[in-house]
Scaffold this motif. Structure first.
Motif, PDB file in Angstrom:
ATOM      1  N   ARG A   1      -4.007   2.012 -10.102  1.00 32.84           N
ATOM      2  CA  ARG A   1      -4.048   3.198 -10.962  1.00 32.84           C
ATOM      3  C   ARG A   1      -2.663   3.458 -11.508  1.00 32.84           C
ATOM      4  N   ILE A   2      -2.628   4.091 -12.694  1.00 32.83           N
ATOM      5  CA  ILE A   2      -1.333   4.504 -13.211  1.00 32.83           C
ATOM      6  C   ILE A   2      -0.998   5.833 -12.555  1.00 32.83           C
ATOM      7  N   VAL A   3       0.089   5.854 -11.755  1.00 33.70           N
ATOM      8  CA  VAL A   3       0.395   7.088 -11.034  1.00 33.70           C
ATOM      9  C   VAL A   3       1.549   7.858 -11.659  1.00 33.70           C
ATOM     10  N   MET A   4       2.391   7.195 -12.426  1.00 35.73           N
ATOM     11  CA  MET A   4       3.475   7.902 -13.110  1.00 35.73           C
ATOM     12  C   MET A   4       3.639   7.279 -14.479  1.00 35.73           C
ATOM     13  N   GLU A   5       4.073   8.081 -15.418  1.00 39.04           N
ATOM     14  CA  GLU A   5       4.303   7.552 -16.751  1.00 39.04           C
ATOM     15  C   GLU A   5       5.353   8.418 -17.407  1.00 39.04           C
ATOM     16  N   GLY A   6       6.329   7.804 -18.071  1.00 39.05           N
ATOM     17  CA  GLY A   6       7.340   8.613 -18.735  1.00 39.05           C
ATOM     18  C   GLY A   6       8.502   7.762 -19.169  1.00 39.05           C
TER      19      GLY A   6
ATOM     20  N   GLU B   1      16.014  -3.538 -15.423  1.00 33.86           N
ATOM     21  CA  GLU B   1      15.304  -3.993 -16.619  1.00 33.86           C
ATOM     22  C   GLU B   1      14.377  -2.906 -17.135  1.00 33.86           C
ATOM     23  N   ALA B   2      13.694  -2.252 -16.200  1.00 36.61           N
ATOM     24  CA  ALA B   2      12.777  -1.185 -16.600  1.00 36.61           C
ATOM     25  C   ALA B   2      13.539  -0.059 -17.292  1.00 36.61           C
ATOM     26  N   ALA B   3      14.792   0.131 -16.873  1.00 43.36           N
ATOM     27  CA  ALA B   3      15.585   1.217 -17.447  1.00 43.36           C
ATOM     28  C   ALA B   3      15.856   1.010 -18.932  1.00 43.36           C
ATOM     29  N   GLU B   4      15.737  -0.232 -19.393  1.00 37.08           N
ATOM     30  CA  GLU B   4      15.993  -0.502 -20.803  1.00 37.08           C
ATOM     31  C   GLU B   4      14.809  -0.148 -21.693  1.00 37.08           C
ATOM     32  N   ALA B   5      13.640   0.092 -21.078  1.00 35.34           N
ATOM     33  CA  ALA B   5      12.431   0.317 -21.864  1.00 35.34           C
ATOM     34  C   ALA B   5      12.409   1.719 -22.466  1.00 35.34           C
ATOM     35  N   ASP B   6      11.486   1.917 -23.417  1.00 34.09           N
ATOM     36  CA  ASP B   6      11.284   3.259 -23.975  1.00 34.09           C
ATOM     37  C   ASP B   6      10.425   4.082 -23.030  1.00 34.09           C
ATOM     38  N   ARG B   7       9.539   3.395 -22.336  1.00 35.80           N
ATOM     39  CA  ARG B   7       8.556   4.083 -21.521  1.00 35.80           C
ATOM     40  C   ARG B   7       8.248   3.234 -20.302  1.00 35.80           C
ATOM     41  N   VAL B   8       7.988   3.874 -19.176  1.00 39.76           N
ATOM     42  CA  VAL B   8       7.692   3.154 -17.941  1.00 39.76           C
ATOM     43  C   VAL B   8       6.333   3.594 -17.419  1.00 39.76           C
ATOM     44  N   LEU B   9       5.504   2.619 -17.043  1.00 40.94           N
ATOM     45  CA  LEU B   9       4.243   2.922 -16.376  1.00 40.94           C
ATOM     46  C   LEU B   9       4.389   2.492 -14.923  1.00 40.94           C
ATOM     47  N   VAL B  10       4.026   3.373 -13.993  1.00 39.64           N
ATOM     48  CA  VAL B  10       4.108   3.001 -12.582  1.00 39.64           C
ATOM     49  C   VAL B  10       2.700   2.835 -12.048  1.00 39.64           C
ATOM     50  N   ILE B  11       2.454   1.680 -11.432  1.00 37.71           N
ATOM     51  CA  ILE B  11       1.120   1.377 -10.934  1.00 37.71           C
ATOM     52  C   ILE B  11       1.111   1.365  -9.421  1.00 37.71           C
ATOM     53  N   GLU B  12       0.033   1.936  -8.855  1.00 35.70           N
ATOM     54  CA  GLU B  12      -0.134   1.902  -7.401  1.00 35.70           C
ATOM     55  C   GLU B  12      -1.626   1.744  -7.137  1.00 35.70           C
ATOM     56  N   SER B  13      -1.987   0.752  -6.349  1.00 39.00           N
ATOM     57  CA  SER B  13      -3.388   0.446  -6.049  1.00 39.00           C
ATOM     58  C   SER B  13      -4.267   0.498  -7.291  1.00 39.00           C
TER      59      SER B  13
END
Ligand SMILES: Nc1ncnc2c1ncn2[C@@H]1O[C@H](COP(=O)(O)OP(=O)(O)OP(=O)(O)O)[C@@H](O)[C@H]1O
Ligand SMILES: [Mg+2]
Lengths: 279, 185, 287
Positions: C220-225, C206-218
């Protein structure tokens, strides 16, 4: 409750709406509620033989008019028959002192049977049947949604004295909405626990403590489920802009037609007649 | 917090009302002690719990829902009389709340338990009093019923109320702690 | 560039359970969501995704920092209704969002709350039910519906309010494959028609269908793209206890054996296209 009864809970309905499309079905629910209340009050007051016979014929007529088979009403009375009989016997035997008017037919120790106590017994049995019949007509001809909307609309004037009319009707709506959901949840829990070897109501009926203990593993989780769902629902309602006491518009509009008022008038007159009927 | 109905109060009144209805229609809430007034039940416990956790108004409304549903589903004449089926039920949650509020300072646990007991007894006493006044039961029978039905009802009510309220309020070391999110406007 | 629809500036948030129990969740989170975007938020259980999502419409308010919706600060109570109307939210549990006893009454619930007049309501309800493909169910009680159908009603209840942004917090989390497919179809369609979508999900496809992905860990946003950028970093995701879409893993596997096969694929369709490209087969619909 035996295992094969699990499925029963799925089909629970509160008020068993039976859409036959009769003119009674189409009456504005507000009118029906008022008429119902007045009728029940009149029946509760009326304590003569003749009055109750007239009332009974009237409610039977209501079944005809709403095209609902009288069987539906009778099925409400049937499970009550043993109680009616037991109660009647008790009243007959021990109520003589209180209802001491009239002729005394029998006096034996504490047991006194008078014409008054006989009347009391017959009238309360008739009354009970009448009330079951009227409420059956109301709930069979009006869906719960309509009933709730009707109630809310009737109570609207109370808003002026800060009575939370809309909130109350929302509460009732939520209650009705969640009964089948909880019933299914319950069914799931019963099945899960049965598969782990739990038994519900398998103990003999005289082992009251056993049977009571049996229900805790079901009842307590049921409350937990309800309270947890409540937390979710609070958020979902807030996310949809719900504010208690806020100004809202309403989707369902109730409209009473002239004919509806005639019905109401008739019921009022009939109730007055029952109350003042001299015989 | 006590400023009219909050979203949480509305929702909790609704879901506990649903439980009260469900316990009645499925007969799951019946304690099998056959007497003149039917089975003992725990259908009043939602009103008790609602009163304790969300105050007297919520307790009263759940009592109303319980009363109306027992009136509509009644299979014995006693409860086809709104004065017996509905009126007394309005007080269950209210007395439970008052008891809880009164004893809270002594001990939270004791307060909940006593409230569960008082709420249940309120139901028993008021319903039976009303039944006698309305002429369905002779006073002697009513007293018997008060003992045979009222006591088991009260005991079960205390147990269920304690189990549910203690865990809802996250008293003790119930493990997973959660704060209630907003809800109060 | 366009004005952001939602802007979070250094948002921090703690749950306060009681006086000596504070659970820190979000730490200094900043990001923007632009009109018409499709953003997916991923992260393992308890990383703070739902908490973040609840900040987007002001159900939760930051302890430090600010969230703006179309320039309105969610901390200000007078904007609450406007903000919640603009940012609608669908939750995970299909059963715990439906209030009314009849489908159309439930869709009306939000409209009644924002004071839409009676005549307009009917129109909006028709539109919303049609958009989720549930028009024929309008007079049904909710307990006659499947999980996926209930979730579509929940979406209808939101889009009837004409929000600019739809936030889905694991809206497919409790559904089976069919229910999920239906919801995704509805979401895709809404996005095509211009709705901004923010979806919290554990399903990487499902995330693969998005324009942009935010990855959260504890918190905080640790990855974005873009999904492609994110899902290429399989090792990094693995450390965050996250998966990659099925397609990515397969592509990797094939790439290791057949270097000509590209490794950075993220969807089924891309896989199929790549196979076709390599084998020189051109499907009827590929021309
Ligand atoms: N109401 C609450 N009260 C206290 N703590 C909470 C509450 N809700 C969540 N938490 C805690 O906050 C942290 C983040 O929770 P959150 O629900 O935001 O995580 P999540 O990423 O959505 O997880 P999941 O994938 O399981 O949905 C968790 O440690 C959780 O236990
Ligand atoms: Mg979550």
């Amino acid at each position: 409750m035996a295992a094969h009864e699990f499925e029963l809970t799925r089909n629970i309905t509160i008020g068993q709406y039976l859409p036959t499309g009769s003119f009674i079905h189409r009456i504005d629910p507000r009118i029906k509620i008022v008429a119902f209340t007045v009728l029940v009050a009149a029946i509760a007051v009326c304590d003569t033989y003749a009055g109750n016979i007239i009332a009974l014929s009237f409610v039977c007529l209501l079944f005809r008019l709403s095209r609902i088979p009288v069987g539906y009403g009778l099925s409400g009375v049937k499970p009550a028959m043993p109680f009616i009989v037991i109660l009647a016997v008790l009243q007959l035997l021990f109520y003589g002192e209180v209802a001491s008017g009239g002729t005394v037919y029998l006096k034996y120790g504490v047991i006194i049977i008078t014409s008054e106590s006989i009347r009391l017994v017959i009238v309360s049995a008739l009354r009970f049947i009448e009330i079951i019949f009227v409420s059956s007509v109301l709930t069979l001809s009006t869906s719960t949604t309509q009933l709730t909307h009707g109630m809310a609309s009737l109570l609207k004037p109370l808003k002026h004295v800060k009575f939370p009319v809309h909130e109350l009707s929302l509460i009732i709506t939520i209650a009705i909405r969640f009964v089948p959901t909880f019933a299914m949840e319950m069914e799931k829990m019963m099945k899960a626990q049965a598969s782990r070897g739990a038994q519900f109501g398998q103990s003999a009926w005289w082992k009251i403590v056993e049977r009571t203990k049996d229900m805790f593993p079901l009842i307590i989780p049921l409350f937990h489920v309800a309270m947890n769902r409540a937390e979710d629902l609070v958020l979902a309602m807030e996310a949809r802009c719900y504010t208690p006491g806020g100004e809202r518009t309403s989707y369902r509009k109730l409209r009473a037609r002239p004919g509806d008022y005639l019905v109401l008038l008739f019921c009022l007159l009939f109730s007055l007649f029952l109350i003042w009927f001299p015989y | 917090m006590e400023k009219g109905l909050t979203v949480r109060k509305i929702v909790i009144a609704g879901v506990l009302g649903a439980v009260a209805i469900l316990l009645g229609v499925t007969r799951l809430g019946f304690i099998p002690v056959p007497t003149a007034a039917g089975n003992a039940t725990i259908m009043h416990v939602p009103a008790v719990i609602g009163g304790i956790v969300q105050g007297p108004v919520v307790g009263l409304i759940i009592g109303l829902i319980f009363g109306v549903s027992s009136f509509l589903n009644a299979t014995i004449p006693l409860f086809k009389d709104p004065l017996v089926a509905i009126l007394p039920r309005l007080f269950i949650g209210v007395t439970a709340y008052l008891t809880y509020a009164g004893f809270k300072r002594v001990s939270e646990f004791a307060a909940i338990g006593v409230a569960g007991f008082v709420g249940s007894i309120t139901n028993t006493i008021l319903v039976l009093t009303m039944a006698v006044i309305r002429g369905y039961l002779a006073p002697g029978v009513a007293v018997t019923v008060a003992v045979t039905n009222g006591l088991p009802e009260a005991v079960v009510s205390v147990i269920v109320t304690l189990a549910v309220v203690v865990s809802w309020k996250k008293l003790g070391n119930a493990g997973k702690k959660k704060s209630k999110i907003s809800g109060d406007f | 560039m366009k004005q952001p629809l939602i802007r979070a500036e250094s948002v921090s948030f703690d749950y306060v359970v009681n006086r000596n129990d504070v659970i820190p969740v979000l730490r200094d989170v900043s990001f923007s969501i632009y009109p018409g975007e499709y953003v997916a938020i991923i992260g393992h259980n308890g990383s703070g995704k739902s908490t973040l999502a609840k900040h987007l419409n002001g159900i939760l308010k930051p302890i430090a920092g600010n969230v703006f919706v179309n320039g309105l600060n969610t901390k200000e109570d007078k904007y609450r209704r406007s903000i919640r109307q603009q940012v609608g939210m669908v939750f995970q549990h299909p059963d715990n969002q439906i209030v009314a006893t009849i489908v159309e009454d439930d869709v009306a619930f939000g409209l009644e709350n924002i004071g839409v007049p009676g005549e307009e309501m009917k129109e909006r309800i028709d539109f919303a039910l049609d958009a989720v493909g549930m028009s024929t169910y309008r007079n049904r009680p909710p307990h006659h519906l499947s999980g996926g159908q209930k979730q579509r009603i929940a979406i209808a209840g939101i889009i009837a309010m004409r929000p600019q942004c739809l936030v889905l917090d694991e809206a497919t989390g409790m559904l089976d494959a069919y229910g999920r497919r239906d919801i995704l179809r509805v979401v895709r369609k809404l996005h095509r028609e211009g709705m901004t979508i923010v979806t919290v999900t554990h399903h990487m496809s499902e995330a693969a269908e998005a324009d942009r992905v935010l990855v959260i860990e504890s918190g905080r946003i640790v990855m974005e793209g873009t999904p492609r950028e994110i899902f290429q970093q399989q090792e990094m995701l693995h450390q965050l206890q996250l998966d990659v879409p099925e397609a990515s893993r397969m592509a990797r596997l094939i790439h290791d054996q057949v270097p000509a096969f590209q490794s950075g694929l993220i969807s089924q369709q891309e896989m199929i296209d790549e196979v076709r490209r390599l084998s020189g087969i051109r499907g009827a619909d590929a021309g």
